[in-house]
Design an enzyme around this catalytic site. Structure first.
Site, short mmCIF file in Angstrom:
data_model
loop_
_atom_site.label_atom_id
_atom_site.label_comp_id
_atom_site.label_asym_id
_atom_site.label_seq_id
_atom_site.Cartn_x
_atom_site.Cartn_y
_atom_site.Cartn_z
N GLU A 114 0.83 -1.21 0.00
CA GLU A 114 0.00 0.00 0.00
C GLU A 114 0.87 1.26 0.00
O GLU A 114 0.58 2.22 -0.74
CB GLU A 114 -0.95 -0.02 1.20
CG GLU A 114 -2.09 -0.99 1.07
CD GLU A 114 -1.71 -2.47 1.20
OE1 GLU A 114 -2.55 -3.33 0.87
OE2 GLU A 114 -0.58 -2.79 1.64
N ASP A 128 1.86 13.09 -14.99
CA ASP A 128 0.71 13.40 -15.83
C ASP A 128 0.38 14.90 -15.82
O ASP A 128 0.09 15.48 -16.86
CB ASP A 128 -0.51 12.60 -15.37
CG ASP A 128 -1.73 12.89 -16.23
OD1 ASP A 128 -1.64 12.77 -17.47
OD2 ASP A 128 -2.78 13.27 -15.68
#
Length: 158
Positions: A114, A128
């Site tokens: 995680e 991005d």
């Protein structure tokens, strides 16, 4: 050498049975580095990118990804995470951002995946949101730096 835990005695992939393991407080910390142009780092720190607040988006993406780790990584147990945090440190001398994610759970299995997933997706989100001004961004050095809890106790790396 230790045996791979996700391979059964017949050599087939299997999910580890944690039903007999004691629930303990478990913490994992992962880090990664995003290297970018000095001008891009400046745009991020001054919050001047066209897509908006890059760091907030990356932080939220990392936290959301940590919560979805079992849907992304085969054989990972779904966990009821107690906490996930994603923090950023800026290094102007190397024109880089270090991402650190901390994941916590009280459970029968660890939270390393995680924490690593949170760092990875936060880094991808930074890419991005900045790719329009800097196509040469590099994501590097994603690694576990600390884990505690469970039978194996504390482990710290670099």
């Amino acid at each position: 050498m230790a045996r791979l835990t996700h391979i059964d005695t017949a050599g087939k992939a299997s999910m580890v049975d944690v039903s007999t393991k004691a629930a303990t407080d478990r913490i994992a910390i992962a880090k990664g580095v995003v290297r970018l142009a000095p001008e891009t780092l400046q745009l991020i720190t001054e919050n001047k990118l066209a897509k908006g607040d890059v760091l907030s988006a990356a932080r939220i993406a990392g936290i959301m990804a940590a919560k979805k780790t079992s849907a992304l990584i085969p054989l990972c147990h779904p966990l009821g995470l107690s906490s996930v945090s994603v923090e950023f440190t800026f290094y102007y001398d190397t024109s880089s951002i270090e991402i650190e994610a901390t994941a916590k759970v009280h459970g029968a299995t660890g939270v390393e995946m995680e924490a690593l997933t949170a760092v990875s997706v936060a880094a991808l989100t930074l890419y991005d949101m900045c790719k329009a001004v800097d196509r040469a961004i590099r994501i590097t050095d994603i690694r576990l730096v600390h884990k505690s809890g469970g039978k194996s106790g504390v482990w710290t790396g670099s």
